[in-house]
Design a protein around this motif. Structure first.
Motif, PDB file in Angstrom:
ATOM      1  N   LYS A   2       0.932  -1.122   0.070  1.00  0.00           N
ATOM      2  CA  LYS A   2       0.063   0.109   0.196  1.00  0.00           C
ATOM      3  C   LYS A   2       0.928   1.315  -0.003  1.00  0.00           C
ATOM      4  CE  LYS A   2      -4.275  -1.933   2.053  1.00  0.00           C
ATOM      5  NZ  LYS A   2      -5.167  -1.807   3.271  1.00  0.00           N
ATOM      6  N   TYR A   3       0.396   2.213  -0.779  1.00  0.00           N
ATOM      7  CA  TYR A   3       1.131   3.456  -0.748  1.00  0.00           C
ATOM      8  C   TYR A   3       0.297   4.555  -0.539  1.00  0.00           C
ATOM      9  CZ  TYR A   3       4.568   0.697  -3.139  1.00  0.00           C
ATOM     10  OH  TYR A   3       5.432  -0.284  -3.488  1.00  0.00           O
ATOM     11  N   VAL A   4       0.663   5.897   0.035  1.00  0.00           N
ATOM     12  CA  VAL A   4      -0.196   6.881   0.305  1.00  0.00           C
ATOM     13  C   VAL A   4       0.612   8.077  -0.451  1.00  0.00           C
ATOM     14  CG1 VAL A   4      -1.137   8.732   1.998  1.00  0.00           C
ATOM     15  CG2 VAL A   4      -1.172   6.300   2.545  1.00  0.00           C
ATOM     16  N   CYS A   5      -0.196   8.695  -1.175  1.00  0.00           N
ATOM     17  CA  CYS A   5       0.596   9.655  -2.099  1.00  0.00           C
ATOM     18  C   CYS A   5      -0.353  10.840  -2.523  1.00  0.00           C
ATOM     19  CB  CYS A   5       1.127   8.991  -3.665  1.00  0.00           C
ATOM     20  SG  CYS A   5      -0.197   8.287  -4.473  1.00  0.00           S
ATOM     21  N   GLY A   6       0.442  11.920  -2.931  1.00  0.00           N
ATOM     22  CA  GLY A   6      -0.412  13.117  -3.241  1.00  0.00           C
ATOM     23  C   GLY A   6       0.015  14.439  -2.516  1.00  0.00           C
ATOM     24  N   PRO A   7      -0.396  15.517  -2.913  1.00  0.00           N
ATOM     25  CA  PRO A   7      -0.159  16.675  -2.301  1.00  0.00           C
ATOM     26  C   PRO A   7      -0.932  16.719  -0.917  1.00  0.00           C
ATOM     27  CG  PRO A   7      -1.688  17.167  -4.126  1.00  0.00           C
ATOM     28  CD  PRO A   7      -0.901  15.585  -4.330  1.00  0.00           C
ATOM     29  N   GLU A   8      -0.619  17.406   0.284  1.00  0.00           N
ATOM     30  CA  GLU A   8      -1.436  17.456   1.390  1.00  0.00           C
ATOM     31  C   GLU A   8      -2.605  17.825   1.290  1.00  0.00           C
ATOM     32  OE1 GLU A   8       0.567  20.141   4.153  1.00  0.00           O
ATOM     33  OE2 GLU A   8       2.483  19.160   4.170  1.00  0.00           O
ATOM     34  N   HIS A   9      -3.197  18.396   0.341  1.00  0.00           N
ATOM     35  CA  HIS A   9      -4.789  18.637   0.252  1.00  0.00           C
ATOM     36  C   HIS A   9      -5.270  17.708  -0.302  1.00  0.00           C
ATOM     37  CE1 HIS A   9      -2.907  20.333  -3.757  1.00  0.00           C
ATOM     38  NE2 HIS A   9      -3.971  20.062  -4.143  1.00  0.00           N
ATOM     39  N   ASP A  10      -4.770  16.588  -1.035  1.00  0.00           N
ATOM     40  CA  ASP A  10      -5.502  15.616  -1.714  1.00  0.00           C
ATOM     41  C   ASP A  10      -4.625  14.323  -1.554  1.00  0.00           C
ATOM     42  OD1 ASP A  10      -7.270  14.288  -3.292  1.00  0.00           O
ATOM     43  OD2 ASP A  10      -6.515  14.911  -5.302  1.00  0.00           O
ATOM     44  N   ARG A  12      -4.077  10.495  -1.324  1.00  0.00           N
ATOM     45  CA  ARG A  12      -4.879   9.101  -1.527  1.00  0.00           C
ATOM     46  C   ARG A  12      -4.217   7.912  -1.332  1.00  0.00           C
ATOM     47  NH1 ARG A  12      -8.253  10.813  -7.075  1.00  0.00           N
ATOM     48  NH2 ARG A  12      -8.540  13.104  -6.540  1.00  0.00           N
ATOM     49  N   SER A  13      -4.698   6.619  -1.334  1.00  0.00           N
ATOM     50  CA  SER A  13      -3.769   5.371  -1.136  1.00  0.00           C
ATOM     51  C   SER A  13      -4.250   4.563  -2.259  1.00  0.00           C
ATOM     52  CB  SER A  13      -4.352   4.814   0.296  1.00  0.00           C
ATOM     53  OG  SER A  13      -5.398   4.199   0.210  1.00  0.00           O
ATOM     54  N   ILE A  14      -3.164   3.983  -2.527  1.00  0.00           N
ATOM     55  CA  ILE A  14      -3.261   2.568  -3.857  1.00  0.00           C
ATOM     56  C   ILE A  14      -2.877   1.475  -3.142  1.00  0.00           C
ATOM     57  CG2 ILE A  14      -3.603   4.267  -5.854  1.00  0.00           C
ATOM     58  CD1 ILE A  14      -0.331   3.640  -5.965  1.00  0.00           C
ATOM     59  N   GLU A  15      -3.132   0.234  -3.629  1.00  0.00           N
ATOM     60  CA  GLU A  15      -2.445  -0.892  -3.395  1.00  0.00           C
ATOM     61  C   GLU A  15      -1.990  -1.620  -4.676  1.00  0.00           C
ATOM     62  OE1 GLU A  15      -3.146  -4.890  -0.557  1.00  0.00           O
ATOM     63  OE2 GLU A  15      -4.802  -3.473  -0.785  1.00  0.00           O
ATOM     64  N   ILE A  16      -1.002  -2.036  -4.647  1.00  0.00           N
ATOM     65  CA  ILE A  16      -0.183  -2.791  -5.825  1.00  0.00           C
ATOM     66  C   ILE A  16       0.207  -4.219  -5.502  1.00  0.00           C
ATOM     67  CG2 ILE A  16       1.624  -2.901  -7.376  1.00  0.00           C
ATOM     68  CD1 ILE A  16      -0.233  -0.236  -7.932  1.00  0.00           C
ATOM     69  N   THR A  17      -0.540  -5.136  -6.030  1.00  0.00           N
ATOM     70  CA  THR A  17      -0.519  -6.632  -5.911  1.00  0.00           C
ATOM     71  C   THR A  17      -0.206  -7.183  -7.131  1.00  0.00           C
ATOM     72  OG1 THR A  17      -2.980  -6.888  -5.647  1.00  0.00           O
ATOM     73  CG2 THR A  17      -1.999  -6.611  -3.690  1.00  0.00           C
ATOM     74  N   LEU A  18       0.280  -8.442  -6.993  1.00  0.00           N
ATOM     75  CA  LEU A  18       0.314  -9.409  -8.176  1.00  0.00           C
ATOM     76  C   LEU A  18      -0.585 -10.520  -7.858  1.00  0.00           C
ATOM     77  CD1 LEU A  18       4.120  -9.520  -8.875  1.00  0.00           C
ATOM     78  CD2 LEU A  18       2.473  -8.154  -9.869  1.00  0.00           C
ATOM     79  N   PRO A  19      -1.228 -11.104  -9.175  1.00  0.00           N
ATOM     80  CA  PRO A  19      -2.156 -12.170  -8.796  1.00  0.00           C
ATOM     81  C   PRO A  19      -1.577 -13.431  -8.564  1.00  0.00           C
ATOM     82  CG  PRO A  19      -1.585 -11.555 -11.256  1.00  0.00           C
ATOM     83  CD  PRO A  19      -1.247 -10.662 -10.347  1.00  0.00           C
ATOM     84  N   TYR A  20      -2.341 -14.114  -7.689  1.00  0.00           N
ATOM     85  CA  TYR A  20      -1.897 -15.464  -7.195  1.00  0.00           C
ATOM     86  C   TYR A  20      -1.625 -16.474  -8.362  1.00  0.00           C
ATOM     87  CZ  TYR A  20      -1.000 -19.565  -4.185  1.00  0.00           C
ATOM     88  OH  TYR A  20      -0.442 -20.849  -3.654  1.00  0.00           O
ATOM     89  N   LEU A  21      -2.578 -16.517  -9.070  1.00  0.00           N
ATOM     90  CA  LEU A  21      -2.835 -17.577 -10.020  1.00  0.00           C
ATOM     91  C   LEU A  21      -2.349 -17.363 -11.387  1.00  0.00           C
ATOM     92  CD1 LEU A  21      -6.175 -19.321  -8.698  1.00  0.00           C
ATOM     93  CD2 LEU A  21      -3.774 -20.208  -8.177  1.00  0.00           C
ATOM     94  N   LYS A  22      -2.140 -16.080 -11.646  1.00  0.00           N
ATOM     95  CA  LYS A  22      -1.866 -15.642 -13.039  1.00  0.00           C
ATOM     96  C   LYS A  22      -0.443 -15.275 -12.897  1.00  0.00           C
ATOM     97  CE  LYS A  22      -6.447 -13.926 -14.066  1.00  0.00           C
ATOM     98  NZ  LYS A  22      -6.797 -14.916 -14.759  1.00  0.00           N
ATOM     99  N   LYS A  23       0.503 -16.022 -13.653  1.00  0.00           N
ATOM    100  CA  LYS A  23       1.878 -15.957 -13.587  1.00  0.00           C
ATOM    101  C   LYS A  23       2.578 -15.003 -14.749  1.00  0.00           C
ATOM    102  CE  LYS A  23       1.934 -18.356  -9.677  1.00  0.00           C
ATOM    103  NZ  LYS A  23       2.453 -17.679  -8.529  1.00  0.00           N
ATOM    104  N   ASN A  24       1.821 -15.261 -16.093  1.00  0.00           N
ATOM    105  CA  ASN A  24       2.333 -14.374 -16.973  1.00  0.00           C
ATOM    106  C   ASN A  24       1.571 -12.901 -17.042  1.00  0.00           C
ATOM    107  OD1 ASN A  24       4.269 -16.401 -17.704  1.00  0.00           O
ATOM    108  ND2 ASN A  24       2.270 -17.390 -18.748  1.00  0.00           N
ATOM    109  N   ILE A 150      -6.181   7.908  -8.829  1.00  0.00           N
ATOM    110  CA  ILE A 150      -5.228   8.849  -8.576  1.00  0.00           C
ATOM    111  C   ILE A 150      -5.115   9.568  -9.821  1.00  0.00           C
ATOM    112  CG2 ILE A 150      -4.046   7.482  -6.650  1.00  0.00           C
ATOM    113  CD1 ILE A 150      -1.778   6.837  -8.634  1.00  0.00           C
ATOM    114  N   ASN A 151      -4.451  10.660  -9.695  1.00  0.00           N
ATOM    115  CA  ASN A 151      -4.214  11.635 -10.950  1.00  0.00           C
ATOM    116  C   ASN A 151      -2.743  12.001 -11.058  1.00  0.00           C
ATOM    117  OD1 ASN A 151      -3.674  13.912  -9.393  1.00  0.00           O
ATOM    118  ND2 ASN A 151      -5.802  14.140  -9.139  1.00  0.00           N
ATOM    119  N   LYS A 152      -2.249  12.682 -11.866  1.00  0.00           N
ATOM    120  CA  LYS A 152      -0.766  12.916 -12.160  1.00  0.00           C
ATOM    121  C   LYS A 152      -0.179  13.645 -10.946  1.00  0.00           C
ATOM    122  CE  LYS A 152       0.583  12.955 -15.954  1.00  0.00           C
ATOM    123  NZ  LYS A 152       0.912  11.634 -16.724  1.00  0.00           N
ATOM    124  N   SER A 153      -0.785  14.353  -9.952  1.00  0.00           N
ATOM    125  CA  SER A 153      -0.134  14.984  -8.792  1.00  0.00           C
ATOM    126  C   SER A 153       0.517  13.801  -7.937  1.00  0.00           C
ATOM    127  CB  SER A 153      -1.197  15.800  -8.118  1.00  0.00           C
ATOM    128  OG  SER A 153      -2.154  15.317  -7.357  1.00  0.00           O
TER     129      SER A 153
END
Length: 205
Positions: A2-10, A12-24, A150-153
Motif C-alpha cells: 500500500k502507498y499513500v501519495c499526493g499533495p497534502e490537500h489531496d 490518496r492510497s493505492i495498493e499494488i499486488t500481483l495475482p496469485y494464480l496468474k503468472k504471465n 489517482i491523478n498526475k499529482s
C-alpha cells in the motif's frame, strides 16, 4: 504493497499486488510517468515474491512516437533494479481509434501468452481533456488499472517518495510528436501535477 501519495490537500492510497494464480503478466509501457511508475512497482512486488511472475513490457506504437521514449524507460528501470534487460514486444495499433486501442492491445497480449494485463491509466481530469477523449478504461478479472483512483499529482508525489527522480528526465507526456511541446493536454497535465506538489519539473524542456 500500500502507498499513500499526493499533495497534502489531496492524499490518496493505492495498493499494488500481483495475482496469485496468474503468472504471465503483460504491462503496457508508454514512456510516460504513469506507466513507468507502475511497471517499477510491479517489478518490486515480483522481487519481493522471489520472481514468481513473468512480467512482460509491451510498447504500444502510437503516432506521437511513444516507442522511442518507452524503450529507454524500460531499460532504465531494469538497471535501477539490477535486472537483465527484458525482451520487448511492440504493438502496432496506433492508427486505431483510441477506444479500440485498449481492447486490441489486450487481445494481442493474450495471444502472446499473458494471463493478465496491467495499464498505468490514471484518473483523467476534464481540464486535461480539451478536445481529446482518452480511451475508456474499465477493470475486469484479466485487466487491471490500479492507478485509476489517482491523478498526475499523486504519481509525481509517489515518484518523489521513492526517490525515482531520474524518471522525470527520461519520460514524456506529449500527445504531439515532439516529446515535450509544453502546450498539449499531456504536457499541461504533467505541468499541473508538478505545480500541485509545489515542485518544478526537472525534465521540462
Amino acid at each position: 504493497m500500500k502507498y499513500v501519495c499526493g499533495p497534502e490537500h489531496d492524499q490518496r492510497s493505492i495498493e499494488i499486488t500481483l495475482p496469485y494464480l496468474k503468472k504471465n503478466i503483460g504491462m503496457f509501457v508508454s514512456g510516460g510517468l504513469d506507466s513507468a511508475l507502475l511497471y517499477y512497482l510491479l517489478l518490486i512486488e515480483n522481487i519481493k515474491e522471489n520472481s514468481k511472475h513473468f512480467i512482460v513490457p509491451f510498447v504500444i506504437e502510437r503516432e506521437e512516437g511513444s516507442k522511442y521514449f518507452a524503450v529507454p524507460v524500460i531499460k532504465h528501470i531494469h538497471r535501477l533494479l539490477n535486472l537483465p534487460e527484458p525482451d520487448l514486444y511492440f504493438l502496432d495499433i496506433g492508427k486505431l481509434n483510441p477506444h479500440m486501442q485498449v481492447s486490441a492491445a489486450i487481445d494481442l497480449a493474450y495471444n502472446l501468452g499473458c494471463d493478465i494485463v496491467y495499464t498505468g491509466a490514471i484518473e483523467q481530469l476534464e481540464i486535461h481533456s480539451d478536445g481529446w477523449e482518452r480511451p475508456r478504461i474499465k477493470e475486469n478479472y484479466n485487466f487491471k488499472a490500479p492507478f485509476l483512483t489517482i491523478n498526475k499529482s499523486h504519481v509525481i508525489d509517489l515518484i518523489k517518495q521513492l526517490t525515482l527522480d531520474s524518471l522525470f528526465y527520461i519520460t514524456y507526456a506529449c500527445v504531439q510528436d515532439q516529446g515535450r511541446c509544453n502546450m498539449c493536454n499531456g504536457c499541461n497535465e504533467r505541468s499541473w501535477g508538478f505545480e500541485q506538489n509545489n515542485i518544478q519539473d526537472p525534465g521540462r524542456l
